[in-house]
Every structure is written in C-alpha cells, then in structure tokens.
Design an enzyme around this catalytic site. Structure first.
Site, short mmCIF file in Angstrom:
data_model
loop_
_atom_site.label_atom_id
_atom_site.label_comp_id
_atom_site.label_asym_id
_atom_site.label_seq_id
_atom_site.Cartn_x
_atom_site.Cartn_y
_atom_site.Cartn_z
N PHE A 122 0.72 -1.31 0.03
CA PHE A 122 -0.01 0.02 -0.01
C PHE A 122 1.03 1.23 0.02
O PHE A 122 2.15 1.34 0.48
CB PHE A 122 -0.92 0.08 1.27
CG PHE A 122 -2.46 0.05 0.90
CD1 PHE A 122 -2.93 -0.91 0.03
CD2 PHE A 122 -3.09 1.28 1.68
CE1 PHE A 122 -4.44 -0.62 -0.02
CE2 PHE A 122 -4.57 1.15 1.37
CZ PHE A 122 -4.90 0.30 0.49
N GLN A 235 -7.68 14.85 4.00
CA GLN A 235 -7.19 14.07 3.07
C GLN A 235 -8.00 13.83 1.94
O GLN A 235 -9.16 13.73 1.84
CB GLN A 235 -6.81 12.65 3.48
CG GLN A 235 -6.21 11.75 2.49
CD GLN A 235 -5.53 10.27 3.18
OE1 GLN A 235 -6.48 9.63 3.75
NE2 GLN A 235 -4.21 10.46 3.37
N HIS A 237 -8.34 11.35 -1.20
CA HIS A 237 -7.93 10.19 -1.74
C HIS A 237 -7.75 10.35 -2.86
O HIS A 237 -8.39 10.69 -4.13
CB HIS A 237 -8.99 9.01 -1.34
CG HIS A 237 -8.58 7.63 -1.68
ND1 HIS A 237 -8.25 7.21 -2.88
CD2 HIS A 237 -8.27 6.63 -0.79
CE1 HIS A 237 -7.65 5.74 -2.69
NE2 HIS A 237 -7.87 5.33 -1.52
N LEU A 251 -15.39 5.62 -3.68
CA LEU A 251 -13.98 5.42 -3.41
C LEU A 251 -13.47 4.16 -4.36
O LEU A 251 -14.32 3.25 -4.64
CB LEU A 251 -13.89 4.83 -2.12
CG LEU A 251 -12.32 4.47 -1.60
CD1 LEU A 251 -11.66 5.87 -1.99
CD2 LEU A 251 -12.34 3.88 -0.39
N GLU A 254 -7.32 1.87 -2.85
CA GLU A 254 -5.90 2.14 -2.95
C GLU A 254 -5.34 0.48 -3.46
O GLU A 254 -4.30 0.31 -3.90
CB GLU A 254 -5.05 2.61 -2.06
CG GLU A 254 -3.80 2.95 -1.97
CD GLU A 254 -3.09 3.74 -0.91
OE1 GLU A 254 -3.93 4.69 -0.48
OE2 GLU A 254 -2.08 3.62 -0.56
N ARG A 285 -0.43 9.31 -0.31
CA ARG A 285 -1.94 9.91 -1.18
C ARG A 285 -2.01 11.26 -1.13
O ARG A 285 -2.46 11.72 -2.48
CB ARG A 285 -2.98 9.40 -0.11
CG ARG A 285 -3.37 8.05 0.12
CD ARG A 285 -4.69 7.71 0.88
NE ARG A 285 -4.83 6.47 1.00
CZ ARG A 285 -5.70 5.75 1.57
NH1 ARG A 285 -6.46 6.56 2.61
NH2 ARG A 285 -6.17 4.55 1.57
N HIS A 350 -11.78 12.31 1.60
CA HIS A 350 -11.50 10.83 2.00
C HIS A 350 -11.43 10.64 3.45
O HIS A 350 -11.75 9.79 4.25
CB HIS A 350 -10.54 9.95 1.44
CG HIS A 350 -10.65 8.69 1.62
ND1 HIS A 350 -11.46 7.79 1.55
CD2 HIS A 350 -9.71 7.88 2.28
CE1 HIS A 350 -11.08 6.49 1.95
NE2 HIS A 350 -9.89 6.81 2.38
N ARG A 385 -2.28 10.91 6.25
CA ARG A 385 -2.58 9.61 6.65
C ARG A 385 -2.02 8.43 5.73
O ARG A 385 -2.66 8.70 4.60
CB ARG A 385 -4.01 9.03 7.07
CG ARG A 385 -4.16 7.71 7.56
CD ARG A 385 -5.52 7.38 8.10
NE ARG A 385 -6.79 7.60 7.07
CZ ARG A 385 -6.91 6.57 6.24
NH1 ARG A 385 -6.30 5.43 6.37
NH2 ARG A 385 -7.94 6.72 5.45
#
Lengths: 572, 247
Positions: A122, A235, A237, A251, A254, A285, A350, A385
């Site tokens: 990730f 954030q 995304h 969404l 990821e 991100r 996000h 994050r």
C-alpha cells in the site's frame, strides 16, 4: 416545560459504533465498567464498513524484514512529522496484537500459502503490511467487533442523534439526544464518555464518505470546551470514481494500485514515474492526489477530467478474486468492465487527519472525562494518513480509550446534569419546528459543500480561503434560523438541522487553520506558500472556543527521543 | 429521460406509517448514473424534507437502503433510474413493521442474532488456516446485512413465522460459524430447534436477489439441512431395523 425523556445512566458511554466505538465498548466492558453504546445508524452500518484495502500492521507474514520500527518510521514520514510521535510508537507496537485478537474473535482474513494472515502492499508502506479480506476489510472488522459486542451483552442504542454534551464544572457529565425512530428524547448521564463519531467528509461535495460523516462528535466536543487540532489537514484520496456524475466521489480502493494497478494520463504516460520514481503509483496519498490534479489542470486529463487507472493486465480471475467489490461497482454503476478496460478516476475527499486533541496513552481530551478515538481524534496521522493505518488506529486507540474511560469511571463519583440544562437543550432541539419561515438545512448543506469543494480543496490559496470563510460565517448566521416541518418521527429534515450546524463549526475550524498555516505540508498545500516551513513543522494548530468565538493558536510538538528520531531518516 | 440520462423521472413513493398511507408521485431532474436513492435525496432537499429513507454509504457496502422497487426487493443505491421505463414505484420492505415511509423496524433481525452462539475457537491464536479451508466462510462473511433475503423469504413474508425461523441471513451466519475450521461449538441442535432450518423449502428467492451474490440456499442452507439430518438420524436404530426387518 420539560417534555418527558428517558434517562439511561452508564459508567462509560461510547458515542459511535464504528471500529473505534465498538473496540472501546469491548475494552470498557472487559475492564468491568457498565457500558452503553450509542450509534446514529443501525448497528453494523457505520462508515467503517466502507474501508476496503486493509489493516496496516507489521506482522511480517509476507516480508519478514518488517517490524514496528519500520511501521513507525513510515507513518511519521507519511505524516510529515506533524504526528504525535508517542501515539505513532504505541500504534506501531500494538497493531499486531490487535489484529490477532480480531482473528481470535472470528475475523477471517485472506491467507498466505503457509496459512498465515495475508498482507498486501500500500502507499507509503515500505513492506507489504495490509492484512485484508479482498476489498472488504472494513466490513470484516466491523462485523467481528459487532458480534463481540453482542456476545458481551453491551446495550446498544441505535439510530440516536446526540445533540449535546453536558458538563459539570470542568468535567463531562453526560450526553443528550433523541431516537430518530420516534423523536423520543434521551439523557445519558455518564462518568466518562468516549467519542468515536468518525470524520466529516460530508463537508465536501465529492466525498467517499457516508451519510453519517458530519462530524457531530468533534463539534460537540468543541462546544463543550475540548481543543480541536490540525483541522486544516484534510485527505483527498487519489482515486475516486468520476463518471457517471451520479457516482462521482465513490472510492476506488488503493488496493487496486496495491495489486498492480497503474495510473496513466491521456497521453498514455505513466506520470507517477516522473513524480516519485521510487514509489511510483504507491507514493503517499497527498502526493498522488496532487499529481492527478496537476495532470488534469495541465491538459493531460481523461475525457471526463480525470486520469486512467488500469488493472486489466492482472487478468479477470485475479481481479474478481482480489477486488470483487471494485469489479461489481464499476460494472453495475458505470458499465465499465475493469478486467478489460481502465477506470477513470479523480481525487475525492476521504479522511480528516485533524480532530479532538488527545493524550497519546489514554485518548483523553482536554476536557476531563471525555475521551476520543479513531477519526474524530487527532495526532496519529499528522499531515497525511497512510492507507491502512486507519483501521489499526481504530483498534489500538479504541481499546486504549475504552480502558482509560473505564478506569476513570471507577475512580470518580457520578457527575450531575443540571435539570435546567436539559430543559434548555430540549427547547433548542425543538426550535426548528416552531419557525414559520426559515432556512432549508439541505440548501445550507449544499452551499457549504460548494464553497468547500471550490475553495478548500487539494490546492489552497489565501484569497480563496478568505472567500470560504466569509461564506461559512454567512451560512452559520443563516443556520441559526433553520426550519423543520412535520413531526419528530423519523424526520430527515429535522436531523439535517443539527448535522449542518455541526459541519459549519468544523468548516470554520478547517478554514481558519488553513489560513493560519502558511506553508505546504502533507494534505495542506498552499500555492502561495508552496514549500514546507520548518517553523510550522514544529507546531500543531489548535482551535478553541473563547466567549462563543473561535480562536486558533499554536502548541509546540515535543522533541522526539533520539532512539525514535534515529528510525525516521528521510529517504531521498 | 434521454439516453444520456439527462432529463426527468417520475417516482411513486409510499408515504405513511403503521396506521396507513399511499403512494405519492414526485418528478425529479436526472443526471447520468443516478440511482433511486439519489432521486429520493433530491425529493428530500427540494420537495419534502420529511420523506424518510434509511441510508448510509450509497456504495452498496452498508446494506441500509433496502426497499422494494417496482415490486422487487433491492438496494436503492444500486437501482439505476435508467433501468426503468415509466413511473418507478418505491415501497418499504413488506416483511418488517413500518416505521415511516420507506423505513421499517428491522429489530427482529438483531434479536434473532443475539441467540446464536458466537465463534468459539478451539485453540489460542494466531491461527494457521489454509485459504481453501476458508473460501466458503469468506463467501458467507460478505453479507452486508441488508435483510433483503429476510424480506423475500416466504416463511417470514407470507407465513409470518417469526418465532419459528431465524431467516436466511441467520442461516448464513450460522453456516459461517459451523464451517469455520477452528470453531468448536455445535449449533445443530439449535438449527433444528428455534432456528428452524427445516422451515426453508428451498425456493431460492433469497439467493436470487442477494446483492453480494452469496449462494444462500446452495452453499449455506442445504449443507446445514444435511448436517441436521446427520444428527437427527439415529444410526443404531437404523441398524436394528435392517437386521430385524421391522420398522
């Protein structure tokens, strides 16, 4: 006159039944406290179900070199060192135990060939670290904890809107609200309260977040006197659905890139190779979101104004097994077969890194007896994050807050909720019905979303932030005159009155903090201050309430001990 | 609505409560890709704020927005407006008591769930489990608890056997527990007791409309029926009957 209301006293009251709230309730119950759990939806529906990619935890099942030290360093680097380093330390050390505990309670993760919990790559994580169940990890987490809460016999109050927190002197004394089903009022006197109410993505027009994400807990805490921290850190995304318009913002996990998906612009160029030659599509991100927005702004976007995300080279069998929800989502909502053709994506709101300022070990806020865990709390993620860190956040700090709340409750006598305060709150909550003529809460919400989307997005500049602040202050004035019609029985218009007031409070905190932080760092990017400034990097911004008005001030970040600092050597 | 999805649509939405109600017509402006839930939100925002509908994620993950669209139980967030011709009829789930408009009281499900013995591991973790041994369990754990299977189940819907049968959702949960390689509880007595697995007559209506495509009947209920048959069936008696020729 006071309408009749129910009274449900508990030692520990947990507000919110996503991952953090469920884990906190379990911990408090295990510690011997009498616990009540309140949720805005039905049990098991909270926003946690939407988490897809996985739970970050250094089990080292796939990459044996992994360990808490690397997870610590990755998280600090991802958060641009704005994180509360002690939280990160506890988090990285305790995440593995929390994951194994989940398995022991019945969670069924994907397996390695040796039969261990499978882990995937990730963004921003040095090693393959995300324990997962296909692309529905959040569902597995919430269902497992929900079953545990049921097995422990913890009372759950479903579909309750909490409208205020009561204080007794300088400590929290209880919460007030109503059952959405029939409008019945309910008072929850409590020695300790754990806020686990999640984030506030509904401030934005295009968001991956669910209906519940209106930030009630953070707004209630602020009004009760707690501090809000790092509110400018929002954030986006990198990959949200873009087309058709009806699904924009949904969404795209990821996990697609974690499993080998590649981002390309309209020229077929793999642009992330240019931006971050090492991590490429799995850069953090903030970096990928900015890169996508830049590609589009500079004319290299897809037909609907995004970029392409392609995983078709992994083959249909693999995709359907590892990303079944993504396959289904695109097929049913966009008529796109992702096993054959690329997806069109654009960043979507996000996560909120900011929130209630808490103590690292206990999750205690600055208000006595009030604890916070999960997205509503602030400190773990710093300025950005990492994917997968949210689910382990819920488990590690949900447990810590539940433990600490139980021990706080054991040491204290019951607080008192003054009757007059209850009567005042009831009057306030009923006021929208008494207005003959007033504002439509849905209209106010839409206008808020427009200005946030337009002026407080991925790239920010002072003039636009000022425009947003003016809009928000005007909307706040209008929201005082918000109107509901009909009865108190399951009335969405009435519920929306309080949601929008909460969102407007948090929007003001975001914008005021964003104006104040004159630098670019993580999720906060200022085109008028495009570089990080070490001075700002050494402090958190906090929002406080003084005489009814919001004030932004700074608090220094304590120096990291040398042994931890040595772990975080910035990679070039 | 034209082919691009732009235009308008007409919905007939049930409005009322336990004392009664009726379908009311609303006209909405449409955008490409819009789903019935979007249309209901537009009605709330612009025409009637009091229209009650339960929802959360709008991404088919949470299972909150279950209702009946043109007579078929489904998720409102996955029912695209461009699937339909003419007025779209939206009704609440029929199997559960009505609260208001499209919102029903689904507490039956939560009450039933409390009676199932939870996961009971036979050894301390971390576990070693092979993927092929949990493929089936993972299929069951995809359930988003939308309760559409409960809504369509004849035993509950037509025959009102709420006290005799837990319903398909809870057969799926019990199957997930029974088939977990490290669970050591035995739920077979309960299955043919208050859970009432024998009430299912395998019409597969639940399986047909499961939004998660779980093979509720084939993979969960039929194997559970077989397990129950094993425990109900007394091999000693069978052997004596074979030898003596008496029934």
């Amino acid at each position: 006159m006071i309408e009749p209301f129910e009274t449900r006293p508990h030692d520990v009251l947990v507000l919110g039944a996503g991952g953090a709230g469920l884990r906190a309730a379990i911990a408090a119950k295990d510690a011997g406290a009498d616990v009540g759990l309140v949720c805005k939806s039905l049990l098991g529906k909270a926003h946690t179900v939407m988490a897809e990619g996985g739970i970050a935890s250094s089990l080292a099942n796939v990459d044996p070199q992994d360990g808490w030290q690397v997870h610590f360093a990755d998280t600090m680097r991802g958060g641009k060192n704005l994180n509360n380093w002690h939280m990160v330390e506890l988090f990285a050390k305790e995440a593995p135990e929390r994951v194994y505990e989940l398995e022991y309670w019945g969670a069924v993760f994907d397996r390695t060939p040796e039969g261990k919990i499978m882990q995937r790559a990730f963004g921003g994580h040095t090693y393959r670290r995300l324990c997962h169940v296909g692309d529905r990890t959040g569902l597995e987490l919430i269902r497992t904890l929900q079953e545990r809460v049921v097995a422990l016999g913890i009372p759950v109050y479903m579909e309750v809107t909490a409208t205020t927190l009561f204080t007794d002197g300088d400590r929290v004394a209880g919460a007030f609200g109503y059952f959405r089903k029939d409008g019945r009022f309910v008072l929850f006197p409590a020695k300790a309260i754990v806020l686990a109410t999640g984030g506030w993505g509904k401030l934005y027009k295009y968001t991956s977040m669910s209906w519940e994400s209106t930030g009630d807990g953070a707004a209630l805490a602020y009004r009760a006197g707690a501090l809000l921290q790092d509110m400018e850190m929002v954030q986006f995304h990198p990959t949200g659905m873009l087309w058709p318009p009806g699904v924009r913002g949904l969404l795209v996990t990821e996990g697609v890139r974690g499993e080998g998906g590649i981002l390309k612009n309209s020229k077929g160029e793999r642009f992330m190779e240019r931006i971050d030659p090492v991590r490429k599509d799995l850069a953090t991100r903030d970096v990928v979101a900015r890169a996508i927005a830049t590609e589009v702004a500079e004319g290299r976007g897809s037909p609907h104004g995004g970029v392409f995300l392609d995983i078709s080279h992994r083959g249909a069998d693999f995709i359907k097994r590892k990303l079944p929800n993504m396959y289904d989502q695109f097929e049913s909502l966009a008529n796109v077969d992702i096993t054959k053709e690329p997806m069109e994506v654009y960043p979507t709101n996000h996560y909120t890194m900011g929130g209630v300022r808490v103590d690292a070990e206990t999750g205690s806020s600055t208000l006595d007896g009030l604890f916070a865990a999960g997205e509503v709390a602030c400190g773990l993620h710093g300025a950005n994050r990492l994917g997968g860190n949210s689910l382990s956040d819920l488990l590690v700090f949900g447990k810590r807050a539940g433990d600490a709340a139980a021990s706080f409750a054991k040491q204290r006598a019951a607080a008192t909720v003054p009757e007059a305060a209850v009567a005042d709150e009831q009057r306030r909550v009923c006021e929208p019905f008494s207005r003959e003529d007033g504002e439509n809460p849905f209209t106010l919400h839409r206008e808020l979303q427009e200005t946030m989307q337009q002026n407080v997005g991925i790239f920010r500049v002072e003039s636009e932030l000022r425009t947003a602040l003016n809009d928000i202050l005007t909307l706040q004035r209008r929201a005082k005159n918000v109107r509901a019609s009909g009865s108190q029985i399951y009335n969405p218009g009435w519920h929306a009155c309080f949601d929008v007031q909460n969102m407007l409070t948090l929007a003001e905190a975001i914008v005021r903090s964003a104006i104040e932080r004159k630098e670019s760092r993580g999720g906060h990017w200022r085109t008028d201050y495009p570089k990080p400034d070490p001075e700002y990097g050494g402090k958190n911004l906090v929002a406080t309430r003084k005489d009814g008005a919001m004030r932004i001030s700074t608090l220094p970040i304590p120096r990291m001990p040398t042994e931890l600092a040595a772990l975080v050597v910035e990679k070039t | 609505m034209n082919e691009s999805g732009q235009g308008s649509a007409t919905l007939r939405v049930f409005r009322g409560d336990a004392t009664g109600g009726e379908g009311r017509e609303y006209r909405v402006e449409t955008l490409p890709g819009m789903v019935v839930l979007d249309a209901l939100h537009q009605i709330q925002a612009e025409q009637d704020q009091t229209l009650a509908v339960r929802w959360n994620c709008k991404a088919a993950r949470c299972g909150s927005c279950s209702a009946e669209v043109n007579g078929r139980p489904r998720l409102l967030c996955k029912a695209r407006l461009d699937e339909f011709v003419g007025t779209i009829d939206v009704q609440p789930m029929k199997t559960f008591p009505l609260i208001k408009d499209l919102v029903t009281d689904v507490s039956f499900n939560y009450e039933v769930n409390k009676r199932i013995q939870p996961f009971t591991p036979r050894e301390p973790g971390p576990f070693r489990i092979m993927q092929e041994d949990v493929d089936r369990v993972q299929e069951f754990r995809k359930c988003i608890e939308c309760f559409l299977c409960q809504d369509v189940c004849h035993v509950l819907r037509e025959h009102g056997q709420y006290s005799a049968y837990f319903g398909p959702r809870y057969m799926v949960r019990m199957a997930a527990l029974e088939m977990h390689p490290l669970d050591m509880a035995d739920r077979r007595e309960q299955l043919h007791g208050d859970a009432g697995v024998q009430y299912c007559n395998i019409t597969k209506c639940c399986e047909e409309l499961c939004p998660e495509h779980i093979h509720i009947t084939d993979n969960a209920i039929i194997p559970l029926k077989e397990r129950v048959a094993d425990v109900r069936w007394d091999p000693l008696r069978w052997a004596i009957q074979r030898v003596t020729g008496k029934s």
